[in-house]
Write a protein that holds these residues in place. Structure first.
Motif, short mmCIF file in Angstrom:
data_model
loop_
_atom_site.label_atom_id
_atom_site.label_comp_id
_atom_site.label_asym_id
_atom_site.label_seq_id
_atom_site.Cartn_x
_atom_site.Cartn_y
_atom_site.Cartn_z
N HIS A 6 -24.15 7.35 -45.12
CA HIS A 6 -23.94 8.53 -45.94
C HIS A 6 -22.91 8.29 -47.05
CE1 HIS A 6 -26.20 11.09 -43.11
NE2 HIS A 6 -25.65 10.34 -42.18
N ALA A 8 -22.81 6.68 -49.99
CA ALA A 8 -23.15 6.83 -51.41
C ALA A 8 -23.26 8.31 -51.80
CB ALA A 8 -24.45 6.10 -51.72
N GLU A 9 -23.96 9.11 -51.00
CA GLU A 9 -24.11 10.52 -51.39
C GLU A 9 -22.79 11.27 -51.24
OE1 GLU A 9 -26.27 13.38 -49.08
OE2 GLU A 9 -26.48 12.01 -47.39
N ASP A 106 -26.32 6.47 -55.36
CA ASP A 106 -27.56 6.66 -54.62
C ASP A 106 -28.55 7.35 -55.56
OD1 ASP A 106 -29.63 7.49 -53.03
OD2 ASP A 106 -28.38 8.38 -51.48
#
Length: 301
Positions: A6, A8-9, A106
């Motif tokens: 998780h 990158a987001e 992302d």
């Protein structure tokens, strides 16, 4: 429990909240560390891992933003300049809005990352900012956001309504922004004119109200006349014969500019272009070495 997937987001989320790529990376690291330390208390019956992580990240961002000044762009600080020969004095005390390199993004998180939109979001109070991004960008439900912020659904809906009203003009501008082959053609023509030091050609690609801003310089200009005069000054100072290299930033067109330097070229800036209605509407020029370092560019060409 897989947490790093998780990263990158979450980085894109913390960037929208803080306006700083450097701060976003630090806050995501803090979020993942807190989550790892609290993993034994995680209850999958209450929330998914993703929702749980966003709750931790939101709290980390809100704490980090307490007492901090917002991160602006020069155009958000005052009237445009009229003197294109004014001294170029950086405002080192201003925490400028930073760009987000696409190479570290992302692809699924590109929505609502445009620099001008992120700058507008910085004007919102921190909790309104969180509600707007969590609801409008990340599509969490009002109930999920209420849980993440320890508040009520009614309070979330009210905050979202106020945030939408405050962002009205920025959202309208976002709708005008152009993607696809038309934008690529405008950008290609701009880069060709930039490398050729062809100021009339550059000016011919500008919208009537085009903005040129150059953080950390607080000075900025509006309109083709002053934009062109300032570019005449740049080429007068640095000479012709520039080179450009495409980079990605904030999901929009951007390029690295290399100024002539003896027998070669030296990295001068990263420049982000906003394009709408077949014209360049805004150019944001970054020369800060700390920002240039985000793009892993060679110093010389």
């Amino acid at each position: 429990m897989e947490l790093d997937a998780h990263r990158a987001e979450l980085t894109a989320y913390c960037y929208r909240m803080t306006g700083s790529f450097h701060d976003a990376e630090d806050l995501v690291q803090e979020t993942l560390l807190r989550a790892w330390n609290a993993r034994a208390r995680y209850d999958p019956a209450r929330a998914s891992v993703r929702t749980w992580l966003y709750r931790i990240a939101t709290n980390a961002c809100l704490t980090a933003l307490e007492g901090r000044a917002r991160r602006p762009l020069p155009a958000g600080l005052g009237a445009p300049g009229q003197d294109t020969g004014a001294p170029l004095v950086p405002a080192a005390d201003v925490p400028w809005l930073e760009p987000f390199p696409d190479a570290r993004l992302d692809p699924a998180a590109r929505a609502d990352l445009r620099l001008a939109w992120v700058a507008a979001v910085q004007l919102l109070p921190a909790r309104q900012r969180a509600v707007l991004v969590l609801r409008e960008v990340l599509a969490f439900s009002a109930a999920e956001v209420a849980e993440q912020l320890d508040t009520t659904v009614a309070a979330v809906n009210s905050a979202l309504q106020r945030a939408r009203a405050a962002l009205g003009a920025a959202d309208a501008e976002r709708v005008r922004e152009q993607d696809g082959p038309g934008r690529r053609a405008v950008v290609d023509r701009y880069l060709a004119a930039f490398e050729a030091a062809d100021v009339p050609a550059l000016v011919g690609l500008l919208a009537r109200d085009a903005v040129l801003e150059m953080p950390p310089l607080p000075l900025w200009f509006r309109g083709p006349l002053h934009y062109g005069r300032f570019m005449d000054r740049v080429y007068g100072m640095r000479g012709p014969g520039w080179r450009t290299r495409a980079v990605g930033a904030n999901g929009q067109a951007a390029f690295a500019a290399y100024a002539p330097d003896g027998a070669g070229h030296r990295l001068h800036s990263v420049q982000l272009l906003d394009v709408a209605d077949a014209s360049v509407t805004r150019t944001t020029v970054y020369t800060d070495p700390a920002v240039l370092g985000l793009f892993d560019l060679p110093e010389r060409w």
